[in-house]
Design a protein around this motif. Structure first.
Motif, PDB file in Angstrom:
ATOM      1  N   LEU A  65      -3.737   9.682   1.101  1.00  0.00           N
ATOM      2  CA  LEU A  65      -3.680   9.850   2.549  1.00  0.00           C
ATOM      3  C   LEU A  65      -3.306   8.219   3.259  1.00  0.00           C
ATOM      4  O   LEU A  65      -3.782   7.495   3.369  1.00  0.00           O
ATOM      5  N   ASP A  66      -1.760   7.996   3.626  1.00  0.00           N
ATOM      6  CA  ASP A  66      -1.679   6.994   4.158  1.00  0.00           C
ATOM      7  C   ASP A  66      -1.467   6.440   5.324  1.00  0.00           C
ATOM      8  O   ASP A  66      -0.468   7.238   6.158  1.00  0.00           O
ATOM      9  N   GLU A  67      -1.979   6.108   5.067  1.00  0.00           N
ATOM     10  CA  GLU A  67      -2.393   5.313   7.058  1.00  0.00           C
ATOM     11  C   GLU A  67      -2.500   6.518   7.720  1.00  0.00           C
ATOM     12  O   GLU A  67      -2.119   6.898   8.951  1.00  0.00           O
ATOM     13  N   THR A  68      -3.459   7.900   7.711  1.00  0.00           N
ATOM     14  CA  THR A  68      -3.214   8.786   8.465  1.00  0.00           C
ATOM     15  C   THR A  68      -4.205   8.536   9.518  1.00  0.00           C
ATOM     16  O   THR A  68      -3.387   9.981  10.632  1.00  0.00           O
ATOM     17  N   PHE A  75       2.327  11.190   4.652  1.00  0.00           N
ATOM     18  CA  PHE A  75       3.079  10.560   4.395  1.00  0.00           C
ATOM     19  C   PHE A  75       2.211   9.327   6.074  1.00  0.00           C
ATOM     20  O   PHE A  75       1.999   9.828   6.546  1.00  0.00           O
ATOM     21  N   GLN A  76       3.112   8.102   5.685  1.00  0.00           N
ATOM     22  CA  GLN A  76       2.397   7.244   6.609  1.00  0.00           C
ATOM     23  C   GLN A  76       3.380   7.231   7.971  1.00  0.00           C
ATOM     24  O   GLN A  76       3.107   7.152   9.406  1.00  0.00           O
ATOM     25  N   TYR A  77       4.616   7.379   7.519  1.00  0.00           N
ATOM     26  CA  TYR A  77       6.435   8.420   8.594  1.00  0.00           C
ATOM     27  C   TYR A  77       5.880   9.537   8.576  1.00  0.00           C
ATOM     28  O   TYR A  77       7.274   9.191   7.887  1.00  0.00           O
ATOM     29  N   LYS A 102       0.816  -1.248   0.513  1.00  0.00           N
ATOM     30  CA  LYS A 102       0.210  -0.074  -0.071  1.00  0.00           C
ATOM     31  C   LYS A 102       1.130   1.589  -0.166  1.00  0.00           C
ATOM     32  O   LYS A 102       0.586   1.888  -1.130  1.00  0.00           O
ATOM     33  N   SER A 103       1.549   0.736   0.683  1.00  0.00           N
ATOM     34  CA  SER A 103       3.328   2.604   1.026  1.00  0.00           C
ATOM     35  C   SER A 103       3.524   2.101  -0.575  1.00  0.00           C
ATOM     36  O   SER A 103       4.443   3.303  -0.843  1.00  0.00           O
ATOM     37  N   THR A 104       4.058   1.613  -0.517  1.00  0.00           N
ATOM     38  CA  THR A 104       5.099   1.344  -2.055  1.00  0.00           C
ATOM     39  C   THR A 104       4.198   2.370  -2.952  1.00  0.00           C
ATOM     40  O   THR A 104       4.732   2.878  -3.930  1.00  0.00           O
TER      41      THR A 104
HETATM   42 MG   LIG Z   1       2.312   0.652   4.470  1.00  0.00          MG
END
Ligand SMILES: [Mg+2]
Ligand SMILES: Nc1ncnc2c1ncn2[C@@H]1O[C@H](COP(=O)(O)OP(=O)(O)OP(=O)(O)O)[C@@H](O)[C@H]1O
Lengths: 431, 255
Positions: free
Chosen positions: B169-172, B84-86, B40-42
């Motif tokens: 929105l990555d795991e916001t 970003f997720q992080y 997912k993040s990729t």
């Molecule tokens: Mg991720």
């Protein structure tokens, strides 16, 4: 003898003839000492990574032989940025017409070496001995000195505004040998900003020596920004003696030139003295910057806080040698040292060496060194916000050194340095 | 608005995305769920232009342009935003500076005049109120020393200031407390409009209670294995992902 030394000898002989017996003797003594120390080569430990082959080939003249310096004046732009009170030196000679001394309180006294009588010059020279002993260039400075300034700040006198010292390398193929002696009385306070600028693309050599003495509880901030021409050679020595409860903060920014070498020795000789020594060096293709620092804790209850940051691009090289010595009876010393380097190219090179000599046992000393690259993740993040790749890079480089300029205690000087470091992104400084 | 066709990407020689197909139209909100490490993040990063995963095949068209041919900053200026997720900490770069530089870079790109300091501050303070953030955060370095939740809030602040066309929105929602989740969702919803689209990557159905998606996709092992409406998220919440793999779809069903 290499061309550089041949010309130095000629300058020394020419200047010696202009002096009386005492002055001649002094110059001779310094020249003899210079010869005894020998020309620094990479065979010497202290010069291992700093080759002077570029300088050796140059035949540079000393301004004192002609005394016609500064007719055109230094670059207007540079001076406009420098408010009064300011002292301007061009190619190592003082320029009264370009200087502005209004705003100096009565407790601050200025004396020029060129105007001193022989006994006073000798006293001046005596006080310069420790600073001139740091490297062979110090001895050379003693033999070739063209001007000096002796600043005394009376006890209790606090200067509200910074005093500026502008040193301009104006003419190509010139060398300048100046000396600064700064004596701070008890409880006195001063901020001195030193601008070393160049106004020529030709080779120059600036070789100044600074000696500082802080009486008990004196407070001094020295900020030096070195931004000379692309072919400039810059050697400088600073020696400071700190008495009880005094506080010295030194900031040194070495930003351009072919080669820069700073030797800085701070000696904490009485209890409760504090020093801060911070700097930034930036090198690009073919340039080299070298900081040799030594902090000497000779007395208990003193603190030192040292941090240098380097940004190296292209084929640039840098040397950081940070010596901290804590004497046997310097108990309760607190000393921190760090050196961080940002390599922007895989051809850049840094040689960093902490050198801790701790003899006392009840002390808190730390040191740390890092060499790293630009953080890809941070770079990517900024770009995902629409910031151009180049600007994002500039921002991150600036961010890396920001901590140093932001530590300058005087707001006006801090802003000026930020400008000199910055370029397009000075707005970012307010973090 | 966005059309992803058979997108494949690898990290080193390890394939991570193995043929993603996804169509996102203006006005739509798509949720992407899926097990840890499924890509997912990729996918999010590849869309934003990150190069540590190499695109090995497929295409991405965004507003008629070849998205993969654009530089990272060009994508941003064209209205693509990744939360970003992080989020990374950037000591020495001011939050307020970044916001202003980012907004003005985008305005310039669109042929709009840059905002001066006064107008900019007024705008940002307004958005900070919406995000219930303390103004003092403006004057800190980007994310430096921010708590996990504060970082996520800061991401959404940037989003509401920049008003992107396509927000990813990555795991916001991860790491947000209940109140913060409401605030962040409110911020996100304030941006919903017929000419904007969003991709929400999340592990939790809870976020989708606040931000109602039009479509839910399950990404597993580098492929979209299932697509459906909001009810798919509820199903996943009950059943987990175990059954997803069994579906073994040849090419995903895209709405
Ligand atoms: Mg991720
Ligand atoms: N630099 C890397 N080197 C090796 N493997 C990597 C690298 N970056 C990502 N991967 C791998 O790619 C896969 C997909 O990672 P990704 O971060 O896209 O997963 P994700 O679906 O976002 O997971 P999560 O739900 O935990 O956030 C993982 O197996 C991960 O380990």
């Amino acid at each position: 003898m290499n061309p550089f030394l041949t010309q130095c000898r000629a300058s020394f002989e020419a200047q010696a003839t202009l002096e009386g017996a005492v002055g001649r003797e002094r110059r001779q003594a310094e020249w003899t000492r210079f010869e005894a120390l020998g020309w620094p080569t990479t065979r010497l430990e202290d010069w291992k990574y700093t080759a002077l082959s570029g300088l050796e080939k140059l035949s540079l003249h000393s301004t004192a032989e002609s005394r016609e310096a500064g007719k055109d004046g230094p670059p207007e732009l540079t001076l406009e940025e420098v408010p009064a009170p300011r002292l301007v030196f061009v190619d190592g000679l003082f320029q009264p017409a370009l200087s502005m001394l209004e705003g100096l309180p009565e407790g601050v006294h200025l004396r020029f070496w060129s105007e001193l009588d022989a006994p006073a010059r000798e006293r001046f020279a005596q006080k310069m001995v420790p600073a001139r002993s740091l490297t062979a260039f110090g001895a050379l400075n003693g033999a070739l000195v063209t001007e000096g300034i002796w600043i005394t700040v009376d006890a209790g006198c606090a200067l509200e505004i910074p005093l500026h010292l502008v040193k301009v390398s104006q003419t190509g193929q010139r060398m300048s040998h100046g000396a600064l002696l700064l004596e701070m009385g008890e409880d006195s306070e001063l901020v001195l900003q030193e601008h070393c600028v160049g106004n020529t693309d030709q080779p120059t050599h600036s070789n100044w020596v600074t000696a500082v003495e802080l009486a008990p509880r004196a407070r001094l901030t020295l900020v030096k920004v070195q931004k000379e021409g692309i072919l400039s050679y810059h050697t400088a020595a600073l020696h400071a003696l700190q008495r009880a409860g005094s506080r010295l903060q030194v900031f040194s920014f070495a930003l351009s030139g072919a080669l820069g070498r700073n030797d800085i020795t701070l000696r904490l000789i009485e209890p409760h003295a504090e020093c801060v020594l911070k700097g930034v060096y930036r090198v690009a293709d073919r340039a080299l910057q070298d900081f040799h620092t030594s902090i000497e804790h000779d007395s208990p209850h003193c603190t030192s806080d040292e941090c240098f940051k380097g940004v190296l691009d292209g084929t640039g090289k840098a040397v950081f040698n940070g010596r901290v010595r804590v004497a046997l009876d310097a108990q309760k010393t607190a000393s921190r040292q760090s050196n961080h380097n940002l390599l922007l190219s895989d051809k850049a090179e840094v040689n960093t060496k902490p050198q801790l000599e701790i003899l006392a046992d009840d002390v808190q000393c730390s040191h740390g060194t890092t060499v790293g690259q630009l953080d890809e993740e941070q770079w990517f993040y900024l770009r995902t916000r629409g910031i151009a790749a180049d600007l994002a890079r500039t921002l991150l480089i600036q961010a890396f050194t920001l901590e140093i300029s932001e530590a300058i205690p005087h707001a006006g000087v801090r802003a000026a340095v930020r400008r000199l470091l910055g370029g397009t992104t000075e707005e970012n400084g307010h973090v | 608005m966005l059309s992803i066709r058979n997108l494949q990407a690898s990290v080193g020689d390890k394939p991570i995305l193995k043929g993603i197909n996804l169509d996102v139209k203006a006005g739509e909100v798509h949720a992407i769920m899926g097990p840890n490490g499924s890509g997912k993040s990729t996918l999010s990063n590849v869309l934003a232009g990150r190069e540590n995963a190499t695109v090995t095949g497929g295409s991405v068209t965004y507003q008629g342009k070849d998205l993969l041919a654009l530089a990272v900053e060009e994508r941003a200026r064209e209205g693509v935003f990744l939360a970003f997720q992080y989020p990374v900490e950037i000591p020495g770069v001011g939050n307020v500076y970044l916001l202003k530089a980012a907004l003005n870079a985008q305005r310039k790109h669109r042929g709009l005049p840059e905002l001066d300091a006064m107008d900019f501050l007024a705008l940002v303070k307004d958005k900070m109120k919406l995000m219930e953030m303390n103004e003092s955060m403006l004057y800190r370095a980007v994310n430096e020393g921010f708590s996990g939740g504060e970082k996520k809030r800061n991401e959404i602040l940037q989003m509401v200031v920049l008003e992107p066309c396509l927000a990813i929105l990555d795991e916001t929602d991860s790491g947000l407390d209940i109140d913060a989740l409401k605030v962040v969702s409110h911020g996100v919803n304030s941006l919903r409009s017929p000419d904007r689209a969003m991709i929400l990557v999340t592990h939790y159905q809870r976020l989708l209670d606040y931000i109602k998606p039009d479509f839910v996709h399950v990404l597993s092992d580098g492929r979209i294995q299932r697509s459906g409406g909001p009810e798919l998220a509820l199903e996943l919440e009950r059943e987990g992902y175990a059954w997803v793999g069994d579906a073994g779809n040849e090419g995903a069903v895209t709405p």
